[in-house]
Write a protein that holds these residues in place. Structure first.
Motif, short mmCIF file in Angstrom:
data_model
loop_
_atom_site.label_atom_id
_atom_site.label_comp_id
_atom_site.label_asym_id
_atom_site.label_seq_id
_atom_site.Cartn_x
_atom_site.Cartn_y
_atom_site.Cartn_z
N VAL A 106 -8.24 -5.66 8.30
CA VAL A 106 -7.41 -6.32 7.30
C VAL A 106 -7.88 -5.95 5.90
N ALA A 107 -9.20 -5.95 5.70
CA ALA A 107 -9.76 -5.65 4.38
C ALA A 107 -9.42 -4.24 3.92
N ASP A 108 -9.56 -3.27 4.82
CA ASP A 108 -9.21 -1.89 4.46
C ASP A 108 -7.76 -1.79 4.02
N ILE A 109 -6.86 -2.44 4.76
CA ILE A 109 -5.44 -2.38 4.43
C ILE A 109 -5.17 -3.04 3.08
N LEU A 110 -5.73 -4.21 2.86
CA LEU A 110 -5.49 -4.92 1.60
C LEU A 110 -5.97 -4.11 0.40
N ILE A 111 -7.14 -3.52 0.51
CA ILE A 111 -7.71 -2.78 -0.62
C ILE A 111 -6.95 -1.48 -0.88
N LEU A 112 -6.75 -0.68 0.16
CA LEU A 112 -6.17 0.64 -0.04
C LEU A 112 -4.67 0.58 -0.30
N ALA A 113 -3.97 -0.30 0.39
CA ALA A 113 -2.54 -0.46 0.10
C ALA A 113 -2.35 -1.04 -1.30
N GLY A 142 -14.14 5.10 21.83
CA GLY A 142 -15.34 5.71 22.40
C GLY A 142 -16.18 4.70 23.15
N ARG A 143 -16.31 3.51 22.60
CA ARG A 143 -17.09 2.47 23.28
C ARG A 143 -16.42 2.06 24.58
N ASN A 144 -15.08 1.99 24.57
CA ASN A 144 -14.36 1.65 25.80
C ASN A 144 -14.50 2.74 26.86
N CYS A 145 -14.81 3.94 26.41
CA CYS A 145 -15.06 5.04 27.35
C CYS A 145 -16.52 5.07 27.80
N GLY A 146 -17.28 4.07 27.41
CA GLY A 146 -18.67 3.98 27.83
C GLY A 146 -19.65 4.73 26.95
N LEU A 147 -19.23 5.12 25.76
CA LEU A 147 -20.09 5.87 24.85
C LEU A 147 -20.64 4.95 23.76
N PRO A 148 -21.75 5.33 23.14
CA PRO A 148 -22.27 4.54 22.02
C PRO A 148 -21.29 4.55 20.85
N ALA A 149 -21.33 3.53 20.02
CA ALA A 149 -20.46 3.46 18.85
C ALA A 149 -20.76 4.64 17.93
N ASP A 150 -19.70 5.32 17.50
CA ASP A 150 -19.82 6.50 16.64
C ASP A 150 -19.46 6.10 15.22
N PHE A 151 -20.46 6.04 14.34
CA PHE A 151 -20.24 5.65 12.96
C PHE A 151 -20.23 6.86 12.02
N SER A 152 -20.04 8.04 12.57
CA SER A 152 -20.10 9.25 11.77
C SER A 152 -19.01 9.30 10.72
N GLY A 153 -19.25 10.08 9.67
CA GLY A 153 -18.31 10.27 8.58
C GLY A 153 -17.47 11.51 8.79
N PRO A 154 -16.95 12.07 7.73
CA PRO A 154 -17.39 11.92 6.32
C PRO A 154 -16.80 10.74 5.57
N MET A 155 -15.94 9.93 6.18
CA MET A 155 -15.33 8.84 5.43
C MET A 155 -15.34 7.57 6.26
N ALA A 156 -16.56 7.14 6.62
CA ALA A 156 -16.73 5.86 7.29
C ALA A 156 -16.55 4.73 6.27
N LYS A 157 -16.63 3.49 6.72
CA LYS A 157 -16.31 2.36 5.85
C LYS A 157 -17.09 2.37 4.55
N GLN A 158 -18.40 2.57 4.62
CA GLN A 158 -19.20 2.51 3.40
C GLN A 158 -18.84 3.63 2.44
N HIS A 159 -18.42 4.78 2.99
CA HIS A 159 -18.01 5.89 2.14
C HIS A 159 -16.67 5.58 1.46
N ARG A 160 -15.75 4.99 2.21
CA ARG A 160 -14.45 4.63 1.63
C ARG A 160 -14.62 3.65 0.48
N MET A 161 -15.46 2.66 0.68
CA MET A 161 -15.65 1.65 -0.35
C MET A 161 -16.41 2.22 -1.54
N ALA A 162 -17.32 3.15 -1.30
CA ALA A 162 -18.03 3.80 -2.41
C ALA A 162 -17.06 4.61 -3.26
#
Length: 213
Positions: A106-113, A142-162
């Motif tokens: 919700v936060a991403d949508i509110l800010i970027l929209a 990915g997690r539902n497929c049994g894999l570890p959470a992938d927080f890779s970028g180049p535009m993950a949440k912290q990068h978008r907000m920066a």
């Protein structure tokens, strides 16, 4: 718990000031879910500030852009402290995983929209928001497929907000070249393109790791 397994690695979590604030919040009556809910309020203020700044002039525009930048960071602080209070503070709740994820979308949508409407290109704001949500979707897929959470970028949440915070601050200098909203338009393009690349990269990681067993 899932909330613990899905934590984004953050250096700020280990800082002394963050631990001190988290301890105070943990001993107060506030819950992690309430902090997560507060992040949506911070994002709403940010989005409205971006929207109104698009047509404001003079000191009003300066004030709105500063509010947008400040509350964007408040949103990130909520994201930091909800997990710390839940896990380090021992206040995990059964519905914690939901509140750990839903407010972020919700936060991403509110800010970027909101930024998109402010610069007069709502389609660009919605595109950036859609790709931002897609990055989170591929992580959870990915997690539902049994894999570890992938927080890779180049535009993950912290990068978008920066990027959007920096754009808000840099926009204050636009009168120097008689500009108007160019910095925020550029930032939205960077976020949209970067988030799309991030989603594709995470999707490729899911396929590669799944095939590798």
């Amino acid at each position: 718990m899932a909330q613990d397994e899905n934590r984004r690695p953050l250096a700020s979590r280990e800082s002394g000031w963050a631990r001190a604030v988290a301890r105070k919040l943990s001993t107060a009556s506030v819950t992690p879910n309430q902090i997560s809910m507060a992040s949506m309020v911070m994002a709403a203020v940010t989005g409205v500030a971006f929207w109104q700044a698009g047509t404001a002039t003079g000191e009003s525009r300066v004030a709105l852009l500063l509010v947008a930048a400040l509350f964007c960071q408040f949103r990130l602080l909520c994201n930091l402290f909800d997990g710390m209070v839940a896990i380090e503070g021992g206040k995990q709740a059964p519905d914690g995983p939901f509140w750990n994820e839903f407010p972020d979308r919700v936060a991403d949508i509110l800010i970027l929209a909101g930024a998109g409407y402010g610069v007069g290109v709502p389609a660009l704001g919605w595109a950036a928001a859609a790709f931002a949500v897609l990055t989170a979707y591929t992580r959870e897929l990915g997690r539902n497929c049994g894999l570890p959470a992938d927080f890779s970028g180049p535009m993950a949440k912290q990068h978008r907000m920066a990027v959007i915070t920096a754009a808000a601050v840099l926009s204050l200098a636009e009168p120097l070249w008689s500009g108007r909203n160019q910095v925020l338009v550029g930032a939205l393009w960077v976020i949209a393109f970067g988030a799309a690349i991030t989603a594709i990269r995470r999707a490729a990681n899911i396929v590669r790791k799944s095939r590798a067993g």
